[in-house]
Design an enzyme around this catalytic site. Sequence first.
Site, PDB file in Angstrom:
ATOM      1  N   LYS A 196      -2.736   2.763  -3.009  1.00 45.49           N
ATOM      2  CA  LYS A 196      -4.055   2.962  -2.447  1.00 45.49           C
ATOM      3  C   LYS A 196      -4.133   4.352  -1.466  1.00 45.49           C
ATOM      4  CE  LYS A 196      -6.919  -0.407  -0.948  1.00 45.49           C
ATOM      5  NZ  LYS A 196      -7.175  -1.764   0.050  1.00 45.49           N
TER       6      LYS A 196
ATOM      7  N   ASP B 205       0.847  -1.217   0.030  1.00 48.36           N
ATOM      8  CA  ASP B 205       0.095  -0.077   0.019  1.00 48.36           C
ATOM      9  C   ASP B 205       0.999   1.222   0.057  1.00 48.36           C
ATOM     10  OD1 ASP B 205      -2.356  -1.133   0.020  1.00 48.36           O
ATOM     11  OD2 ASP B 205      -2.826  -0.829   2.220  1.00 48.36           O
TER      12      ASP B 205
ATOM     13  N   MET C 152      -9.844   8.206   8.441  1.00 44.16           N
ATOM     14  CA  MET C 152     -10.338   8.905   7.076  1.00 44.16           C
ATOM     15  C   MET C 152     -11.251   9.891   7.029  1.00 44.16           C
ATOM     16  SD  MET C 152     -10.373   5.159   4.903  1.00 44.16           S
ATOM     17  CE  MET C 152     -11.116   4.351   6.204  1.00 44.16           C
TER      18      MET C 152
HETATM   19  C1  LIG Z   1      -7.723   2.960   4.647  1.00 38.39           C
HETATM   20  S1  LIG Z   1      -7.446   3.297   6.448  1.00 38.39           S
HETATM   21  C2  LIG Z   1      -6.278   1.960   6.855  1.00 38.39           C
HETATM   22  C3  LIG Z   1      -6.006   2.027   8.486  1.00 38.39           C
HETATM   23  C4  LIG Z   1      -4.930   0.964   8.775  1.00 38.39           C
HETATM   24  N1  LIG Z   1      -5.440  -0.506   8.176  1.00 38.39           N
HETATM   25  C5  LIG Z   1      -4.743   0.871  10.230  1.00 38.39           C
HETATM   26  O1  LIG Z   1      -4.774  -0.146  10.962  1.00 38.39           O
HETATM   27  O2  LIG Z   1      -4.214   1.560  10.659  1.00 38.39           O
HETATM   28  C6  LIG Z   1      -6.219   4.588   6.304  1.00 38.39           C
HETATM   29  C7  LIG Z   1      -6.539   5.831   7.078  1.00 38.39           C
HETATM   30  O3  LIG Z   1      -5.629   5.473   8.409  1.00 38.39           O
HETATM   31  C8  LIG Z   1      -5.494   6.686   9.109  1.00 38.39           C
HETATM   32  N2  LIG Z   1      -3.909   6.541   9.351  1.00 38.39           N
HETATM   33  C9  LIG Z   1      -3.375   5.554   8.725  1.00 38.39           C
HETATM   34  N3  LIG Z   1      -1.921   5.562   9.155  1.00 38.39           N
HETATM   35  C10 LIG Z   1      -2.019   7.118   9.766  1.00 38.39           C
HETATM   36  C11 LIG Z   1      -0.919   7.787  10.282  1.00 38.39           C
HETATM   37  N4  LIG Z   1       0.648   7.500  10.152  1.00 38.39           N
HETATM   38  N5  LIG Z   1      -1.284   9.128  11.072  1.00 38.39           N
HETATM   39  C12 LIG Z   1      -2.515   9.246  10.769  1.00 38.39           C
HETATM   40  N6  LIG Z   1      -3.318   8.432  10.445  1.00 38.39           N
HETATM   41  C13 LIG Z   1      -3.355   7.578   9.668  1.00 38.39           C
HETATM   42  C14 LIG Z   1      -5.807   7.539   8.319  1.00 38.39           C
HETATM   43  O4  LIG Z   1      -7.371   8.041   8.870  1.00 38.39           O
HETATM   44  C15 LIG Z   1      -6.092   6.996   6.982  1.00 38.39           C
HETATM   45  O5  LIG Z   1      -6.819   7.763   6.147  1.00 38.39           O
END
Ligand SMILES: C[S@@+](CC[C@H](N)C(=O)[O-])C[C@H]1O[C@@H](n2cnc3c(N)ncnc32)[C@H](O)[C@@H]1O
Length: 419
Positions: free
Chosen positions: A230, A208, A345
Amino acid sequence: MTEPAGPTPPSPYPLGLRLGGRRVVVVGGGAVATRRVPALLDAGADVLLVSPELTPALRAHVDAGRLHWEPRRFAPGDLDGAWLVQVAVDDRAAAAAVSAAAAERRIFCVRADDRTAASAWTPAVTRHGPVTVAVLGGGDPRRAMATRDAIRALLGRKGPLLTPAVEEGAPLNTGGRVALVGAGPGDPELITVKGWRLLTEAEVVVADRLVPGLLLDELRPDVELVDASKIPYGPSRAQEEINRILVDRARAGKVVVRLKGGDPYVFGRGGEELLACAEAGVPVTVVPGVTSAIAVPEVAGVPVTHRGVAHEFTVVSGHLAPDAPASLVRWEALAGLRGTLVILMGLKNLAAISATLIANGRPADTPAAVIQEGTTAAQRTLRSTLGTVAADVEAAALRPPAIVVVGDVVHTLTSTILA
Ligand SMILES: C[S@@+](CC[C@H](N)C(=O)[O-])C[C@H]1O[C@@H](n2cnc3c(N)ncnc32)[C@H](O)[C@@H]1O
């Protein structure tokens, strides 16, 4: 029994003991036994622990029915039927009595109090999947541990030690397979040990956009890297195409790692990929990851729960507006909760989300925080309130990936530290 005399004692003979279902007696219930017992249980040994007292950790094993406990001092008959005995007591006389009873029965005896009096030594160990490395330090446990640590560091890296067959062009496992691996929220060191090991074994990595770049930077040059792209609100290769790549590569005999940000099953579509592989008859496993939902607030100083402040936290996706027909979230119900709300998100719809929460009863002055790119060098944190957070995010030009946290926990640590 004494060892043959000579200028240098004979070297020990290394063995891998297959202890499954075999009786091992541990004498002593203190710190040494606490350290030794888990590996014996892991090896499937039938552990009998003899000690008048136990540490809480050992008692937990007893309570869970993982071992038998005789709450008294050692008696020679305890060794009847045993294959191995571990003496984990300080008392030299008591340890010698166990040694003598073991020698009489031809049972190997490990001694915590005196290695020279033992008939067997336990090595320093590091485990990497199916590979176990055991190091004996010639009677010096510190030398054994230092050597073990050096080997562990080598195995933790990509390289020929761990992947000799791959380096030569043949996969470690001739059968193709897929591992869905959670890469953690951004800091490359937040991947799990298991996830890292699988990554070093991979021949194909389907990544990803949100996975830590440094993890990809360290892949071997011969690894095929597929960028699944993605990104939030950006171009996205269809999920079906990703599923197809996973299945095709595995069917071609490749070891495939599907590397996903955070945890594979938290808004990660990991379940769909697992089903696609399973339906295609491809062996597939999932390796949990540190989810951004908890870790990102954490590194920004926000505990998702705190005693006396929040007894619940709810993780919700804000990718659809509250009034979107396809939304599965009951925002009006969430507004009635007192605990912590973690919104992933959610930036694009933040104005509508906060307005809906307020309209349904969550006070506008509820603390809120937004953390962009948490756990990375680019991390930015904004503290606000539910009533103003959407405008503040816009003014600060925060952008995805970001997490919104709503609840009193947002100020708990800072107010405590400042008080
Ligand atoms: C498609 S989701 C995937 C989440 C992922 N599977 C998890 O467990 O962290 C993506 C969202 O996770 C959040 N996200 C993931 N990594 C992040 C980070 N390092 N800082 C802030 N938000 C994060 C944001 O809201 C982003 O839009």
